[in-house]
Scaffold this motif. Structure first.
Motif, PDB file in Angstrom:
ATOM      1  N   GLU A  57       0.845  -1.197   0.000  1.00 28.19           N
ATOM      2  CA  GLU A  57       0.000   0.000   0.000  1.00 28.19           C
ATOM      3  C   GLU A  57       0.877   1.242   0.000  1.00 28.19           C
ATOM      4  O   GLU A  57       1.871   1.310   0.716  1.00 28.19           O
ATOM      5  CB  GLU A  57      -0.904   0.017   1.234  1.00 28.19           C
ATOM      6  CG  GLU A  57      -1.920  -1.098   1.252  1.00 28.19           C
ATOM      7  CD  GLU A  57      -2.765  -1.103   2.514  1.00 28.19           C
ATOM      8  OE1 GLU A  57      -2.620  -0.189   3.360  1.00 28.19           O
ATOM      9  OE2 GLU A  57      -3.568  -2.031   2.653  1.00 28.19           O
ATOM     10  N   ASN A  66       2.935  -0.368   4.276  1.00 30.27           N
ATOM     11  CA  ASN A  66       2.864  -1.714   4.859  1.00 30.27           C
ATOM     12  C   ASN A  66       3.881  -2.690   4.275  1.00 30.27           C
ATOM     13  O   ASN A  66       3.552  -3.828   3.960  1.00 30.27           O
ATOM     14  CB  ASN A  66       1.448  -2.279   4.684  1.00 30.27           C
ATOM     15  CG  ASN A  66       1.131  -2.574   3.238  1.00 30.27           C
ATOM     16  OD1 ASN A  66       1.719  -1.998   2.321  1.00 30.27           O
ATOM     17  ND2 ASN A  66       0.206  -3.494   3.006  1.00 30.27           N
ATOM     18  N   GLU A  96      -4.876 -10.771  -4.073  1.00 35.98           N
ATOM     19  CA  GLU A  96      -3.487 -10.845  -3.608  1.00 35.98           C
ATOM     20  C   GLU A  96      -2.598 -11.628  -4.569  1.00 35.98           C
ATOM     21  O   GLU A  96      -1.408 -11.337  -4.689  1.00 35.98           O
ATOM     22  CB  GLU A  96      -3.413 -11.503  -2.228  1.00 35.98           C
ATOM     23  CG  GLU A  96      -4.002 -10.676  -1.114  1.00 35.98           C
ATOM     24  CD  GLU A  96      -3.945 -11.395   0.214  1.00 35.98           C
ATOM     25  OE1 GLU A  96      -3.134 -10.978   1.066  1.00 35.98           O
ATOM     26  OE2 GLU A  96      -4.703 -12.384   0.396  1.00 35.98           O
TER      27      GLU A  96
END
Length: 106
Positions: A57, A66, A96
């Motif tokens: 992010e 992050n 993901e």
């Protein structure tokens, strides 16, 4: 569109460094030499980078928010790849692990 922010480029560089020298998330991957498995063929390594990039992010100012989380999720995939008995928690969500291709200009 300009270049990626310096913080993002630094995160990619360090991720690649840790991955290549076998020190990505040493707590999770202790005693697992994943490098021969990942580097022999391109697809596993491609998936590792896709997960890292998909989870990473970036704040409005270009700061990485992050990096540790992105590295950990990639490490979980590596662990599962090398040890099929390992259970990823939480399980990966489709976004993901999605592989993106380059956008073709018109």
């Amino acid at each position: 569109m300009g270049h990626l922010p310096v913080d993002v480029r630094a995160s990619f560089r360090f991720f690649a460094f840790f991955l290549a020298n076998g020190t990505i998330d040493v707590d999770l991957l202790d005693d697992i030499d994943y490098r021969p498995s990942l580097f022999e063929f391109g697809s596993p390594l491609e998936q590792v980078f896709a997960i890292y990039c998909n989870v990473l992010e970036i704040g409005a100012d270009g700061e990485v928010l992050n990096d540790g989380d992105a590295q950990y999720r990639a490490a979980q995939w590596i662990r599962r790849y090398c040890d099929p008995t390992y259970q990823v928690e939480p399980p990966f969500q489709a976004w993901e692990t999605e592989l993106h291709g380059p956008r073709m200009s018109a």
